[in-house]
Design a protein around this motif. Structure first.
Motif, PDB file in Angstrom:
ATOM      1  N   ALA A  12      60.239   8.367  37.967  1.00 38.38           N
ATOM      2  CA  ALA A  12      60.744   7.851  37.880  1.00 38.38           C
ATOM      3  C   ALA A  12      60.929   7.193  39.191  1.00 38.38           C
ATOM      4  CB  ALA A  12      62.004   9.206  38.382  1.00 38.38           C
ATOM      5  N   LYS A  13      62.214   6.138  39.344  1.00 39.25           N
ATOM      6  CA  LYS A  13      62.127   5.022  40.904  1.00 39.25           C
ATOM      7  C   LYS A  13      63.341   6.328  41.497  1.00 39.25           C
ATOM      8  CE  LYS A  13      63.131   0.762  38.927  1.00 39.25           C
ATOM      9  NZ  LYS A  13      64.044  -0.251  38.667  1.00 39.25           N
ATOM     10  N   GLU A  17      65.949  10.289  39.385  1.00 37.27           N
ATOM     11  CA  GLU A  17      65.314  11.526  38.637  1.00 37.27           C
ATOM     12  C   GLU A  17      66.146  11.782  37.902  1.00 37.27           C
ATOM     13  OE1 GLU A  17      63.162  10.455  43.068  1.00 37.27           O
ATOM     14  OE2 GLU A  17      65.564  11.003  42.588  1.00 37.27           O
ATOM     15  N   HIS A  18      67.556  12.138  38.319  1.00 35.91           N
ATOM     16  CA  HIS A  18      68.951  13.583  37.848  1.00 35.91           C
ATOM     17  C   HIS A  18      68.792  11.881  36.673  1.00 35.91           C
ATOM     18  CE1 HIS A  18      72.296  15.468  36.675  1.00 35.91           C
ATOM     19  NE2 HIS A  18      73.324  14.231  36.817  1.00 35.91           N
ATOM     20  N   GLU A  19      68.885  10.986  36.603  1.00 39.67           N
ATOM     21  CA  GLU A  19      69.593  10.324  35.294  1.00 39.67           C
ATOM     22  C   GLU A  19      68.408  10.055  33.780  1.00 39.67           C
ATOM     23  OE1 GLU A  19      70.775   6.053  35.912  1.00 39.67           O
ATOM     24  OE2 GLU A  19      71.297   6.784  37.777  1.00 39.67           O
ATOM     25  N   VAL A  20      67.177   9.985  34.882  1.00 38.73           N
ATOM     26  CA  VAL A  20      65.733  10.331  33.718  1.00 38.73           C
ATOM     27  C   VAL A  20      66.149  11.654  33.188  1.00 38.73           C
ATOM     28  CG1 VAL A  20      63.223  10.975  34.062  1.00 38.73           C
ATOM     29  CG2 VAL A  20      64.452   8.645  34.832  1.00 38.73           C
ATOM     30  N   VAL A  45      57.222  17.357  35.806  1.00 40.31           N
ATOM     31  CA  VAL A  45      56.775  17.977  36.833  1.00 40.31           C
ATOM     32  C   VAL A  45      56.886  18.387  37.943  1.00 40.31           C
ATOM     33  CG1 VAL A  45      53.746  17.480  36.301  1.00 40.31           C
ATOM     34  CG2 VAL A  45      55.326  17.334  34.917  1.00 40.31           C
ATOM     35  N   SER A  46      57.597  17.230  38.848  1.00 40.41           N
ATOM     36  CA  SER A  46      57.151  17.230  40.121  1.00 40.41           C
ATOM     37  C   SER A  46      58.784  16.859  40.380  1.00 40.41           C
ATOM     38  CB  SER A  46      56.599  16.296  41.115  1.00 40.41           C
ATOM     39  OG  SER A  46      56.473  15.343  40.799  1.00 40.41           O
ATOM     40  N   HIS A  47      58.874  16.114  41.401  1.00 38.76           N
ATOM     41  CA  HIS A  47      60.453  15.623  41.433  1.00 38.76           C
ATOM     42  C   HIS A  47      60.864  14.912  41.091  1.00 38.76           C
ATOM     43  CE1 HIS A  47      64.394  15.279  44.027  1.00 38.76           C
ATOM     44  NE2 HIS A  47      63.768  13.317  44.769  1.00 38.76           N
ATOM     45  N   PHE A  50      58.110  12.970  35.297  1.00 38.21           N
ATOM     46  CA  PHE A  50      58.515  14.012  33.936  1.00 38.21           C
ATOM     47  C   PHE A  50      57.606  13.319  33.047  1.00 38.21           C
ATOM     48  CE2 PHE A  50      62.002  13.002  36.527  1.00 38.21           C
ATOM     49  CZ  PHE A  50      62.962  14.234  36.575  1.00 38.21           C
ATOM     50  N   GLY A  51      57.241  14.137  32.226  1.00 40.27           N
ATOM     51  CA  GLY A  51      56.315  13.523  30.464  1.00 40.27           C
ATOM     52  C   GLY A  51      57.612  14.297  29.466  1.00 40.27           C
TER      53      GLY A  51
END
Length: 99
Positions: A12-13, A17-20, A45-47, A50-51
């Motif tokens: 994520a940019k 992160e919330h949008e992803v 996976v972390s802040h 994502f996967g």
């Protein structure tokens, strides 16, 4: 037995992160409509990492998923949400246990 899979890694940019996470959650109904997708997981996976991991009985199901609505939406949102292009890999499932 599932033999085919996809592993996608998404970074994520900063500030997106919330949008992803919301985007991935919103994709579930699209995947549920895919008869060839046996199981699909959106993971964090972390802040900011994502996967997506999903499995299929055959290559036809995997190819249909890669050409489907989730893949189209993912690529359309990529410039807005991700700091780099999604890394999408075809994988072989060596062993599995499905609920």
């Amino acid at each position: 037995m599932v033999k085919f899979g996809i592993l996608a890694t998404l970074e994520a940019k900063i500030g997106k992160e919330h949008e992803v996470a919301a985007f991935l959650k919103s994709a579930l109904p699209l995947v549920e409509a895919e008869p060839g997708t046996v199981s699909w997981f959106a993971i964090r996976v972390s802040h900011s990492t994502f996967g997506i991991f999903d499995v299929f009985h055959d290559e036809a199901g995997r190819d249909a998923h890669l050409a489907g609505e989730v893949a189209k939406a993912l690529m359309a949102k990529a410039p807005e949400l991700f700091s780099q292009p999604p890394k999408i890999e075809k994988v072989d499932v060596l062993a599995s246990k499905l609920g």
